[in-house]
Design a protein around this motif. Structure first.
Motif, mmCIF file in Angstrom:
data_model
loop_
_atom_site.group_PDB
_atom_site.id
_atom_site.type_symbol
_atom_site.label_atom_id
_atom_site.label_comp_id
_atom_site.label_asym_id
_atom_site.label_seq_id
_atom_site.Cartn_x
_atom_site.Cartn_y
_atom_site.Cartn_z
ATOM 1 N N LEU A 92 33.938 39.185 35.889
ATOM 2 C CA LEU A 92 33.717 39.806 37.191
ATOM 3 C C LEU A 92 34.748 39.331 38.214
ATOM 4 O O LEU A 92 35.306 40.131 38.978
ATOM 5 C CB LEU A 92 32.306 39.493 37.680
ATOM 6 C CG LEU A 92 31.855 40.200 38.969
ATOM 7 C CD1 LEU A 92 31.916 41.720 38.781
ATOM 8 C CD2 LEU A 92 30.444 39.765 39.343
ATOM 9 N N THR A 93 35.028 38.025 38.229
ATOM 10 C CA THR A 93 36.014 37.483 39.164
ATOM 11 C C THR A 93 37.407 37.982 38.828
ATOM 12 O O THR A 93 38.186 38.350 39.713
ATOM 13 C CB THR A 93 35.989 35.942 39.139
ATOM 14 O OG1 THR A 93 34.670 35.482 39.427
ATOM 15 C CG2 THR A 93 36.957 35.376 40.159
ATOM 16 N N ALA B 136 37.692 41.440 39.984
ATOM 17 C CA ALA B 136 37.780 41.505 41.441
ATOM 18 C C ALA B 136 39.193 41.239 41.917
ATOM 19 O O ALA B 136 39.714 41.925 42.814
ATOM 20 C CB ALA B 136 36.820 40.492 42.063
ATOM 21 N N VAL B 137 39.858 40.256 41.314
ATOM 22 C CA VAL B 137 41.240 39.951 41.688
ATOM 23 C C VAL B 137 42.157 41.121 41.334
ATOM 24 O O VAL B 137 43.018 41.523 42.130
ATOM 25 C CB VAL B 137 41.715 38.661 40.987
ATOM 26 C CG1 VAL B 137 43.217 38.474 41.164
ATOM 27 C CG2 VAL B 137 40.971 37.462 41.540
ATOM 28 N N LEU C 142 41.350 44.279 41.060
ATOM 29 C CA LEU C 142 41.056 45.371 41.983
ATOM 30 C C LEU C 142 41.665 45.110 43.355
ATOM 31 O O LEU C 142 42.190 46.025 44.005
ATOM 32 C CB LEU C 142 39.538 45.538 42.109
ATOM 33 C CG LEU C 142 39.037 46.688 42.998
ATOM 34 C CD1 LEU C 142 39.571 48.021 42.498
ATOM 35 C CD2 LEU C 142 37.514 46.698 43.033
ATOM 36 N N ALA C 143 41.628 43.847 43.805
ATOM 37 C CA ALA C 143 42.209 43.496 45.099
ATOM 38 C C ALA C 143 43.710 43.720 45.110
ATOM 39 O O ALA C 143 44.271 44.232 46.084
ATOM 40 C CB ALA C 143 41.890 42.038 45.429
ATOM 41 N N LEU D 163 38.407 46.653 50.926
ATOM 42 C CA LEU D 163 38.234 46.369 49.510
ATOM 43 C C LEU D 163 39.170 45.268 49.030
ATOM 44 O O LEU D 163 38.753 44.328 48.346
ATOM 45 C CB LEU D 163 38.457 47.649 48.696
ATOM 46 C CG LEU D 163 38.175 47.565 47.197
ATOM 47 C CD1 LEU D 163 36.727 47.159 46.959
ATOM 48 C CD2 LEU D 163 38.470 48.890 46.530
ATOM 49 N N SER E 281 38.317 41.875 50.815
ATOM 50 C CA SER E 281 36.965 41.460 50.445
ATOM 51 C C SER E 281 36.924 40.925 49.018
ATOM 52 O O SER E 281 36.238 39.938 48.724
ATOM 53 C CB SER E 281 35.991 42.639 50.588
ATOM 54 O OG SER E 281 35.889 43.037 51.937
ATOM 55 N N MET E 282 37.648 41.575 48.112
ATOM 56 C CA MET E 282 37.648 41.114 46.727
ATOM 57 C C MET E 282 38.339 39.758 46.593
ATOM 58 O O MET E 282 37.903 38.905 45.816
ATOM 59 C CB MET E 282 38.342 42.143 45.823
ATOM 60 C CG MET E 282 37.575 43.435 45.630
ATOM 61 S SD MET E 282 35.965 43.220 44.813
ATOM 62 C CE MET E 282 34.857 43.242 46.236
ATOM 63 N N TYR F 156 35.864 37.289 47.785
ATOM 64 C CA TYR F 156 34.855 37.069 46.754
ATOM 65 C C TYR F 156 35.369 36.093 45.690
ATOM 66 O O TYR F 156 34.649 35.202 45.235
ATOM 67 C CB TYR F 156 34.475 38.390 46.100
ATOM 68 C CG TYR F 156 33.650 38.229 44.849
ATOM 69 C CD1 TYR F 156 32.285 37.977 44.920
ATOM 70 C CD2 TYR F 156 34.248 38.298 43.590
ATOM 71 C CE1 TYR F 156 31.530 37.797 43.770
ATOM 72 C CE2 TYR F 156 33.507 38.119 42.434
ATOM 73 C CZ TYR F 156 32.148 37.871 42.532
ATOM 74 O OH TYR F 156 31.413 37.686 41.395
ATOM 75 N N ALA F 157 36.653 36.233 45.322
ATOM 76 C CA ALA F 157 37.217 35.408 44.258
ATOM 77 C C ALA F 157 37.396 33.954 44.674
ATOM 78 O O ALA F 157 37.594 33.089 43.812
ATOM 79 C CB ALA F 157 38.564 35.984 43.807
#
Length: 318
Positions: free
Chosen positions: A13-14, A17-18, A20-21, A235, A238-239, A242-243
């Motif tokens: 998931l992490t 997220a990276v 996608l960022a 997005l 934020s990602m 999150y990471a």
């Protein structure tokens, strides 16, 4: 206990997220170049609309935190938020116009010098980065410049754009430094709401004083602005935020450099700005630099952290 056990594992998931960022922020420069609007107007709407999205949640869920920032004990952190917003406005006021004065590739590559200025700020604050991290930053920044083919000196217009892009990278480092201080005790939502709000207010004043048109754009431009808000502004950042629960801030700042080849590829596919033949070499160097920072920085951190003592053996009759 093995050393590797102290190192946080990157779950899927992490990692996603990276990734996608990186894709989200890579769309920033191509969208700015595509939008038929003044660069400062784009930056203003990008921040104002982000505040419009964040503020309802922030005011409902973080009301006590906002009140605390107005109290004497919280004014220092509130000042960091404001100064961060001022620096962010400086970043947008310089880097966003650079994407329209020079190529998308050059603006992204020269703006990617942010980790260098970030390291110098850390030194000025009395912190010392491991040598291996400096080596990785140098390789990554050099790779970003080569990968995107910065066009310094091709024309007067491009030179101005290049200088603005470098200045934008400096402001981004100052923005991150103040943000780091603010986020030590303030939630990300509260911090970004204040920061983006201050930034939008300053950019609006600049637009009004400079006679920059902020309305009356065509549908294509508004769609590009909305895409910037949803992608790079919300997005992407934020990602990365999150990471941060698994990846250090220094590592994240270097991972942001992957925006450079991403933007160059999008500029090639969408805007037909063809990368130079040696772009693959630059991308390879960039990836090597990122790997050096991630792996070397983690190894240096493990050496600096004293081993955790083993727990005492439980009594046999427990």
């Amino acid at each position: 206990m093995s050393p590797s056990s102290d190192r946080p594992s990157l779950d899927p998931l992490t990692t996603g997220a990276v990734g996608l960022a990186v894709v989200a922020i890579s769309s920033s420069a191509p969208l700015i170049a595509y939008a038929a609007a003044p660069a400062l107007a784009i930056a203003f709407w990008r921040n104002l609309l982000a505040v419009a999205v964040l503020s309802p949640f922030a005011l409902v869920r973080r009301r006590a935190e906002f009140r605390a920032l107005l109290a004497p004990a919280g004014r220092r952190e509130g000042l960091f938020c404001v100064l961060s917003g001022v620096a962010l406005a400086g970043h947008f006021a310089t880097w966003v116009p650079s994407a329209q004065l020079t190529s998308v590739a050059a603006a992204t590559a020269l703006g990617a010098t942010q980790p260098v200025w970030q390291g110098l700020i850390a030194r000025a604050q009395g912190r010392r980065l491991p040598t291996v991290v400096w080596v990785g930053v140098a390789v990554a920044v050099g790779g970003a410049v080569i990968a995107t083919g910065a066009d310094v000196g091709i024309s007067g217009r491009a030179v101005v754009g290049d200088l603005l892009a470098v200045t934008g990278g400096m402001f981004a480092a100052v923005y991150t430094a103040f943000g780091e201080r603010a986020r030590a005790s303030i939630s990300t939502t509260t911090y970004t709401t204040i920061c983006y709000g201050i930034c939008a207010a300053i950019l609006l004043v600049i637009c009004l004083l400079g006679g920059v048109r902020t309305v009356g754009f065509d549908e294509r431009t508004w769609l590009a602005i909305l895409a910037l808000v949803a992608g790079a502004q919300l997005l992407g950042h934020s990602m990365f935020n999150y990471a941060l629960h698994k990846i250090s801030a220094t590592t994240v700042s270097v991972l942001v450099l992957l925006e450079a080849p991403g933007a160059a590829l999008l500029g090639w596919a969408w805007l037909h700005q063809v990368p130079r033949p040696y772009a693959l070499l630059g991308m390879a160097l960039l990836l090597v630099g990122v790997a050096v920072v991630v792996l070397g920085g983690a190894r240096a951190g493990r050496r600096a952290t004293p081993p955790t003592p083993l727990p005492a053996a439980a009594p046999l009759d427990s």
